[in-house]
Design an enzyme around this catalytic site. Structure first.
Site, short mmCIF file in Angstrom:
data_model
loop_
_atom_site.label_atom_id
_atom_site.label_comp_id
_atom_site.label_asym_id
_atom_site.label_seq_id
_atom_site.Cartn_x
_atom_site.Cartn_y
_atom_site.Cartn_z
N ASN A 208 0.84 -1.20 0.00
CA ASN A 208 0.00 0.00 0.00
C ASN A 208 0.87 1.25 0.00
O ASN A 208 2.10 1.16 0.01
CB ASN A 208 -0.96 -0.03 1.19
CG ASN A 208 -0.21 -0.11 2.50
OD1 ASN A 208 0.48 0.82 2.88
ND2 ASN A 208 -0.32 -1.25 3.18
N ASP A 276 -4.29 -6.10 5.08
CA ASP A 276 -5.35 -6.91 5.69
C ASP A 276 -5.37 -8.33 5.14
O ASP A 276 -5.78 -9.25 5.81
CB ASP A 276 -6.72 -6.25 5.44
CG ASP A 276 -6.86 -4.96 6.23
OD1 ASP A 276 -6.40 -4.93 7.39
OD2 ASP A 276 -7.40 -3.97 5.69
N PRO A 304 -3.26 -11.73 10.17
CA PRO A 304 -3.60 -11.48 11.57
C PRO A 304 -3.72 -9.98 11.81
O PRO A 304 -3.06 -9.18 11.13
CB PRO A 304 -2.40 -12.04 12.34
CG PRO A 304 -1.28 -12.07 11.35
CD PRO A 304 -1.92 -12.29 10.00
N ILE A 306 -2.68 -7.18 14.07
CA ILE A 306 -1.63 -7.03 15.10
C ILE A 306 -2.16 -6.23 16.29
O ILE A 306 -1.98 -6.61 17.45
CB ILE A 306 -0.38 -6.34 14.50
CG1 ILE A 306 0.11 -7.16 13.31
CG2 ILE A 306 0.71 -6.19 15.55
CD1 ILE A 306 1.21 -6.51 12.50
N LYS A 337 -13.44 1.15 15.71
CA LYS A 337 -12.17 0.40 15.63
C LYS A 337 -11.53 0.28 17.01
O LYS A 337 -10.96 -0.75 17.35
CB LYS A 337 -11.19 1.12 14.71
CG LYS A 337 -11.13 0.51 13.33
CD LYS A 337 -10.15 1.19 12.42
CE LYS A 337 -10.61 0.95 10.99
NZ LYS A 337 -9.87 1.73 10.02
N1 CTP Z 1 -3.87 -3.08 12.02
C1 CTP Z 1 -3.17 -4.19 12.46
N2 CTP Z 1 -3.21 -5.36 11.76
C2 CTP Z 1 -3.96 -5.45 10.65
C3 CTP Z 1 -4.68 -4.31 10.18
C4 CTP Z 1 -4.59 -3.15 10.89
O1 CTP Z 1 -2.50 -4.11 13.50
N3 CTP Z 1 -3.97 -6.60 9.99
C5 CTP Z 1 -3.81 -1.87 12.85
C6 CTP Z 1 -3.14 -0.69 12.20
O2 CTP Z 1 -1.74 -0.67 12.51
C7 CTP Z 1 -3.86 0.46 12.84
C8 CTP Z 1 -5.26 -0.07 13.07
O3 CTP Z 1 -5.12 -1.47 13.08
O4 CTP Z 1 -3.30 0.81 14.09
C9 CTP Z 1 -6.30 0.34 12.08
O5 CTP Z 1 -5.83 0.13 10.78
P1 CTP Z 1 -6.77 0.43 9.51
O6 CTP Z 1 -6.06 0.00 8.27
O7 CTP Z 1 -7.30 1.82 9.59
O8 CTP Z 1 -7.99 -0.51 9.85
P2 CTP Z 1 -8.43 -1.91 9.38
O9 CTP Z 1 -8.56 -2.78 10.57
O10 CTP Z 1 -7.57 -2.43 8.29
O11 CTP Z 1 -9.89 -1.61 8.88
P3 CTP Z 1 -10.43 -1.07 7.47
O12 CTP Z 1 -9.37 -1.38 6.47
O13 CTP Z 1 -11.67 -1.86 7.27
O14 CTP Z 1 -10.68 0.39 7.65
#
Ligand code: CTP
Length: 403
Positions: A208, A276, A304, A306, A337
């Site tokens: 990304n 993700d 996973p 994190i 979230k």
């Molecule tokens: N995060 C994580 N592990 C993942 C995805 C996200 O630890 N597999 C953490 C990111 O480091 C951040 C938070 O979760 O602190 C939110 O990340 P974001 O990308 O905004 O959210 P997502 O959970 O991916 O949700 P979405 O993409 O549906 O907005």
């Protein structure tokens, strides 16, 4: 103080000769000195004597190309534990108080984020001048430390305050300054940053647009505040922040393993844009176009989470901070979230503009007190460095470590 290093800026004043003794006294105590000699300073001591005592090249010119190639002015102060200005002339004080940067010394003072200790030396009337006293107050407010000036007979024959502190007194002030704890001393911090890359085959991956800038700025701010900081970073193209232990990873699963191995931590700030999903199979050899001319379908499996894993971890950090990259309903999504992932705070940023890769950020802090959502805190648009500093201060306050 053995093993520490000082960047000494020698200004133009008769007291400059005492700086030579200061360098010797510091060397006796195992402190390494690098020196910047101003043009005016050169009228009082020679670059040769300074170089002989420091055992290092003396830095004089802002625009010396070889110096810039070897070590820019930013690097010059970063590599030191403390910046000492002795003698600090009225001119150097005025420049620093007003943010002027027109030579190597003043540019370094403006660019440094290290503590600065000044030993003023000037004629009594210059010291007592309203402008110098104003600058003195401003500098103290900005966190600059001072030693002296002392009362005494001056080289110009007048008597009063303005004489530079004696080298041994400056050494004692340096000792105190080096021992000063930051607001986060004794705190262990973990920061994740950047994207993750999820391989499809040896030459292709899913990733990304995360630049890692915000996470790097936060790690640097935490370290500057005294925290022992580990930065776990996905592949990015920026220089490692100073004072931070950096660990590089590639995939989400590697990042998770590194985070779990880093526990316990007092605070964790998860800024990484973790992928993700990942391709369910990473081929061992390059997927060829020509084999059967069929466009491959990439099947994705979930990575996973994190942040959520740490949120439910038996060794959960005392303060767990997530980030939320949103393009719409920024605060509302961040609140959801925070709960879903078991975080204490979420720093929500609107990434619909040029936040990703840019130098500025506009964030909203979402938190809760006694299980109840607090109203979101909206921070104005600022640089990512400023977001880092402000977040470090808020963390120090929360952990009861405010200065
Ligand atoms: N995060 C994580 N592990 C993942 C995805 C996200 O630890 N597999 C953490 C990111 O480091 C951040 C938070 O979760 O602190 C939110 O990340 P974001 O990308 O905004 O959210 P997502 O959970 O991916 O949700 P979405 O993409 O549906 O907005």
């Amino acid at each position: 103080m053995r093993g520490k290093s000082v960047l000494l800026i020698i200004g133009g004043g008769i007291a400059a000769y005492k700086s030579l003794e200061l360098i010797r006294r510091l060397a006796e105590r195992g402190v390494k000195t690098r020196a910047i000699l101003t043009r005016a300073g050169e009228e009082f001591v020679t670059p040769l004597s300074v170089a002989a005592l420091t055992g290092e090249k003396v830095f004089q010119d802002l625009f010396s190309l070889t110096d810039e190639a070897e070590m820019g002015h930013i690097q010059l102060s970063r590599s030191a534990d403390l910046v000492v200005v002795a003698p600090a002339t009225a001119d150097l004080m005025a420049k620093m108080a007003n943010g002027l940067a027109n030579d190597l010394a003043s540019t370094t003072l403006l660019a440094t984020h290290k503590k600065v200790l000044m030993a003023p030396a000037m004629n009594v009337r210059m010291w007592q001048a309203a402008s110098t006293q104003r600058n003195f107050e401003t500098l103290k407010r900005d966190g600059v430390l001072f030693v002296g000036p002392e009362d005494g007979e001056m080289a110009c024959g007048e008597f009063g305050p303005g004489r530079m502190a004696e080298p041994l007194e400056i050494v004692a002030a340096i000792e105190r300054a080096l021992a000063l704890p930051g607001p986060l001393s004794g705190i262990r911090a973990l920061v994740t940053a950047g994207p993750t890359q999820e391989p499809l085959d040896p030459v292709r991956f899913l990733a990304n647009r995360s630049s890692g800038k915000q996470g790097y700025a936060i790690a640097e701010a935490l370290a500057r505040a005294g925290a022992e900081t580990l930065l776990i970073s996905g592949p990015v193209d920026i220089a490692p922040p100073s004072g931070v232990k950096l660990m590089r990873v590639t995939t989400a699963r590697e990042m998770l393993a590194a985070c779990e191995a880093a526990l316990p931590a007092d605070v964790a700030v998860m800024t990484a844009a973790v992928a993700d999903w990942r391709p369910d199979i990473a081929a061992n050899s390059k997927i060829k176009k020509n084999t059967d001319r069929v466009v491959p379908l990439i099947k994705l499996v979930e990575n996973p989470d994190i942040l959520a894993t740490l949120g439910a971890h038996p060794r959960r950090p005392r303060l767990l901070i997530g980030f939320a990259a949103e393009t719409e309903n920024v605060v509302q999504n961040a609140v959801a979230k925070r709960k879903a992932k078991g975080a204490d705070w979420i720093v929500a940023n609107d990434v619909s503009g040029d936040v990703m890769g840019g130098d500025r950020n506009r964030v909203h802090i979402v938190s809760a007190k006694n299980g109840k959502d607090e109203p979101a805190e909206d921070w104005p648009d600022m640089t990512k460095t400023e977001v880092g500093a402000r977040l470090a201060a808020r963390i120090a306050q929360y952990l009861g470590h405010a200065a």
